[in-house]
Design a protein around this motif. Structure first.
Motif, mmCIF file in Angstrom:
data_model
loop_
_atom_site.group_PDB
_atom_site.id
_atom_site.type_symbol
_atom_site.label_atom_id
_atom_site.label_comp_id
_atom_site.label_asym_id
_atom_site.label_seq_id
_atom_site.Cartn_x
_atom_site.Cartn_y
_atom_site.Cartn_z
ATOM 1 N N THR A 83 36.576 23.294 -36.771
ATOM 2 C CA THR A 83 36.980 24.660 -37.127
ATOM 3 C C THR A 83 38.488 24.840 -37.203
ATOM 4 N N PHE A 84 39.248 23.773 -37.057
ATOM 5 C CA PHE A 84 40.711 23.871 -37.077
ATOM 6 C C PHE A 84 41.259 22.845 -38.059
ATOM 7 N N PRO A 85 42.461 23.060 -38.581
ATOM 8 C CA PRO A 85 42.993 22.170 -39.616
ATOM 9 C C PRO A 85 43.538 20.867 -39.039
ATOM 10 N N THR A 86 43.570 19.834 -39.881
ATOM 11 C CA THR A 86 44.246 18.563 -39.568
ATOM 12 C C THR A 86 45.157 18.257 -40.754
ATOM 13 N N PRO A 87 46.242 19.028 -40.914
ATOM 14 C CA PRO A 87 47.037 18.961 -42.145
ATOM 15 C C PRO A 87 47.844 17.667 -42.281
ATOM 16 N N LEU A 88 47.972 17.221 -43.503
ATOM 17 C CA LEU A 88 48.877 16.125 -43.851
ATOM 18 C C LEU A 88 50.150 16.783 -44.371
ATOM 19 N N ARG A 89 51.172 16.793 -43.537
ATOM 20 C CA ARG A 89 52.391 17.570 -43.828
ATOM 21 C C ARG A 89 53.528 16.641 -44.242
ATOM 22 N N ALA A 90 54.138 16.942 -45.380
ATOM 23 C CA ALA A 90 55.258 16.132 -45.853
ATOM 24 C C ALA A 90 56.466 16.312 -44.942
ATOM 25 N N LEU A 91 57.175 15.220 -44.658
ATOM 26 C CA LEU A 91 58.419 15.280 -43.900
ATOM 27 C C LEU A 91 59.599 15.221 -44.873
ATOM 28 N N PRO A 92 60.689 15.872 -44.533
ATOM 29 C CA PRO A 92 61.774 16.029 -45.504
ATOM 30 C C PRO A 92 62.607 14.776 -45.744
ATOM 31 N N GLN A 93 62.576 13.816 -44.824
ATOM 32 C CA GLN A 93 63.540 12.721 -44.916
ATOM 33 C C GLN A 93 63.203 11.683 -45.978
ATOM 34 N N HIS A 94 61.943 11.712 -46.487
ATOM 35 C CA HIS A 94 61.554 10.705 -47.483
ATOM 36 C C HIS A 94 60.399 11.281 -48.287
ATOM 37 N N PRO A 95 60.403 11.114 -49.616
ATOM 38 C CA PRO A 95 59.364 11.738 -50.438
ATOM 39 C C PRO A 95 57.963 11.199 -50.200
ATOM 40 N N LYS A 96 57.854 10.040 -49.578
ATOM 41 C CA LYS A 96 56.531 9.470 -49.323
ATOM 42 C C LYS A 96 56.249 9.325 -47.831
ATOM 43 N N THR A 97 56.853 10.193 -47.024
ATOM 44 C CA THR A 97 56.599 10.201 -45.586
ATOM 45 C C THR A 97 55.904 11.496 -45.199
ATOM 46 N N SER A 98 54.792 11.363 -44.492
ATOM 47 C CA SER A 98 54.027 12.526 -44.046
ATOM 48 C C SER A 98 53.668 12.361 -42.578
ATOM 49 N N VAL A 99 53.241 13.454 -41.986
ATOM 50 C CA VAL A 99 52.693 13.399 -40.641
ATOM 51 C C VAL A 99 51.309 14.038 -40.684
ATOM 52 N N LEU A 100 50.314 13.318 -40.155
ATOM 53 C CA LEU A 100 48.952 13.827 -40.086
ATOM 54 C C LEU A 100 48.799 14.507 -38.730
ATOM 55 N N GLU A 101 48.817 15.829 -38.738
ATOM 56 C CA GLU A 101 48.832 16.606 -37.498
ATOM 57 C C GLU A 101 47.413 16.821 -36.992
ATOM 58 N N LEU A 102 47.113 16.213 -35.854
ATOM 59 C CA LEU A 102 45.768 16.272 -35.286
ATOM 60 C C LEU A 102 45.720 17.105 -34.002
ATOM 61 N N PHE A 103 46.713 17.957 -33.798
ATOM 62 C CA PHE A 103 46.829 18.654 -32.501
ATOM 63 C C PHE A 103 46.609 20.160 -32.607
ATOM 64 N N HIS A 104 45.884 20.619 -33.618
ATOM 65 C CA HIS A 104 45.701 22.057 -33.788
ATOM 66 C C HIS A 104 44.401 22.579 -33.185
ATOM 67 N N GLY A 105 43.717 21.749 -32.397
ATOM 68 C CA GLY A 105 42.492 22.179 -31.730
ATOM 69 C C GLY A 105 42.760 22.897 -30.421
ATOM 70 N N PRO A 106 41.704 23.243 -29.681
ATOM 71 C CA PRO A 106 41.832 24.076 -28.473
ATOM 72 C C PRO A 106 42.715 23.496 -27.379
ATOM 73 N N THR A 107 42.774 22.160 -27.237
ATOM 74 C CA THR A 107 43.583 21.571 -26.165
ATOM 75 C C THR A 107 44.810 20.845 -26.692
ATOM 76 N N ALA A 108 45.148 21.061 -27.964
ATOM 77 C CA ALA A 108 46.394 20.562 -28.570
ATOM 78 C C ALA A 108 46.493 19.045 -28.603
ATOM 79 N N ALA A 109 45.350 18.377 -28.847
ATOM 80 C CA ALA A 109 45.336 16.920 -28.988
ATOM 81 C C ALA A 109 44.210 16.512 -29.926
ATOM 82 N N PHE A 110 44.342 15.324 -30.536
ATOM 83 C CA PHE A 110 43.345 14.863 -31.506
ATOM 84 C C PHE A 110 41.971 14.697 -30.889
ATOM 85 N N LYS A 111 41.907 14.571 -29.566
ATOM 86 C CA LYS A 111 40.625 14.365 -28.903
ATOM 87 C C LYS A 111 39.667 15.545 -29.088
#
Length: 441
Positions: A83-111
């Motif tokens: 029920t929460f997002p796991t966004p692939l967010r572009a980072l500004p320092q390189h056009p092909k660098t992203s961060v896959l954010e897995l910490f948007h759940g209830p306890t702020a961790a991918f688990k």
């Protein structure tokens, strides 16, 4: 429709199981980890181009659930858990660098992904009125809170969390002990590997199981591992649609469950490229992938405490996937990152890019920094496994300011927290569980 998968033990000395049976048991009777009899292959065209994470998960996992009692419920389980997002967010320092954010759940961790999925499965596998089930979970920091949150106040289930006393962050420790009700925390006087050993010993104790039915919510559980594949599939498919090339990953890893999920997604034919493992100073995996014999050892404490694992359980599944060492070493590379480098990486990215990473994510960011410095221009995503606010005592002095606390984490930190001490001995947990069962009867 393809035939239903059967689930085998990595050690080969247990009867085959259905998926529901494997999820309910957690660990195979011979002490091995359950694996499917083969990894199915999937076509990219099977996935909706605009599907949600839950829809991607339902398509991805359908072959694993085919023929099982849970198959018809799979779309609902995915919608309930994811029920929460796991966004692939572009980072500004390189056009092909992203961060896959897995910490948007209830306890702020991918688990949270795996724990919520497992809870949704077990609610259906066990039904109502069954003998109470005790879920044992060894945690090096984040797993226990995710499992506690997923099962909190769920009827018919008790959760017992074992964590190494003094080896998790203060906020992690508070989370582990803040639930109450059907969730109890035990602070073990030892390392994570002791906690993991104690849980496995209890799960393999037939006499204990007869007194108190037990299961696991560590990544040894298929019910946790399988859903973790979903965010890798979702990110890879999205990247492929937008860029017409595979996405490469740097995955922080300790017990190998999260990285194994990515390996299985790639093995199933989805568009993931290279996978690099970022480890802390616990070098069991980097040493193996450098060509040495696999040699588990005692874990040492580091700033990236959730990865303080010297004997990663999921190595058994990795060896099942690629039985020959030379083939396995072609699939992955692993690198150790020491505490000073973790600190330097956190400070550098906050100062130069305004990005704040937790210590675990920083191990992966350092690996990618080295790749970029060597001239690697491929598309890479760093897997961000936890919110930096969970490690404020490490992060805030390095970046010179406070880290905003996600609302759900703030609520947990306001609750009182209690954890009972326990010796790092298999017998101590056994006696504690027997006493608990006697009091409940």
């Amino acid at each position: 429709m393809s035939a239903a998968l059967r689930y085998l033990s990595t050690r080969g000395n247990s009867p085959d199981a259905t998926l529901s049976e494997a999820i309910a048991a957690g660990l195979a009777p011979d002490g091995g980890l359950y694996v499917p009899d083969h990894l199915p292959k999937l076509d990219i065209a099977a996935f909706k181009s605009d599907g949600s994470l839950a829809e991607t998960a339902a398509t991805l996992l359908a072959p694993f659930f085919a023929g099982d009692a849970l198959a018809a419920e799979l779309p609902t389980i995915c919608a309930e858990a994811l029920t929460f997002p796991t966004p692939l967010r572009a980072l500004p320092q390189h056009p092909k660098t992203s961060v896959l954010e897995l910490f948007h759940g209830p306890t702020a961790a991918f688990k949270d992904v795996g724990a919520r999925f497992l809870a949704a499965c077990l609610r259906r596998v066990r039904g109502h009125g069954a003998v109470p089930l005790t879920i044992l979970v060894a945690t090096s920091g984040d797993t226990g809170a995710a499992v506690g949150a997923a099962f909190h106040r769920q009827p018919g289930v008790e959760v017992v969390i074992l964590y190494p006393d003094g080896r998790v962050s203060p906020r992690q420790a508070h989370q582990l002990g803040c639930f109450g009700d059907n969730v109890q925390a035990l602070r073990v006087q030892g390392r994570f590997d002791d906690c993991q050993r104690m849980v496995k010993a209890a799960l393999n104790d037939a006499a204990l199981q007869a007194q108190s039915p037990l299961s696991s919510a560590n990544s040894i559980s298929l019910g946790r591992l399988l859903p973790q594949m979903s965010y890798y599939a979702h990110a890879a498919l999205m990247w492929r649609r937008e860029h017409s090339e595979p996405l490469n990953l740097v995955v922080p890893t300790g017990n190998l469950g999260n990285a194994l999920a990515a390996v299985w997604v790639r093995a199933m034919g989805l568009p993931l490229g290279k996978i690099r493992l970022a480890c802390n100073s616990n070098a069991t995996l980097p040493d193996f992938f450098a060509g040495h014999d696999y040699l588990p050892r005692e874990a040492i404490a580091t700033l990236a405490n959730a990865m303080d694992v010297g004997a990663p359980s999921n190595f058994e599944r990795l060896r099942w996937t690629f039985p020959h060492a030379e083939v396995l070493r072609e699939q992955l590379q692993a690198q150790s990152v020491d505490d000073q480098t973790i600190s330097d990486t956190i400070a550098l990215h906050a100062r130069e890019h305004g990005e704040v990473f937790c210590p675990h994510t920083a191990t992966a960011m350092h690996v990618l920094d080295q790749l970029r410095a060597s001239g690697d221009d491929a598309p890479w995503a760093v897997v961000a496994t936890a919110h930096p606010a969970k490690f404020e005592s490490v992060v805030e002095p390095l970046i010179g300011k406070s880290v905003d606390v996600p609302p759900a984490l703030a609520v947990m930190l306001q609750r009182p927290a209690v954890a009972e001490p326990m010796a790092a001995e298999d017998g101590a947990l056994r006696e504690w569980l027997l006493e608990k069962a006697a009091l409940a009867s």
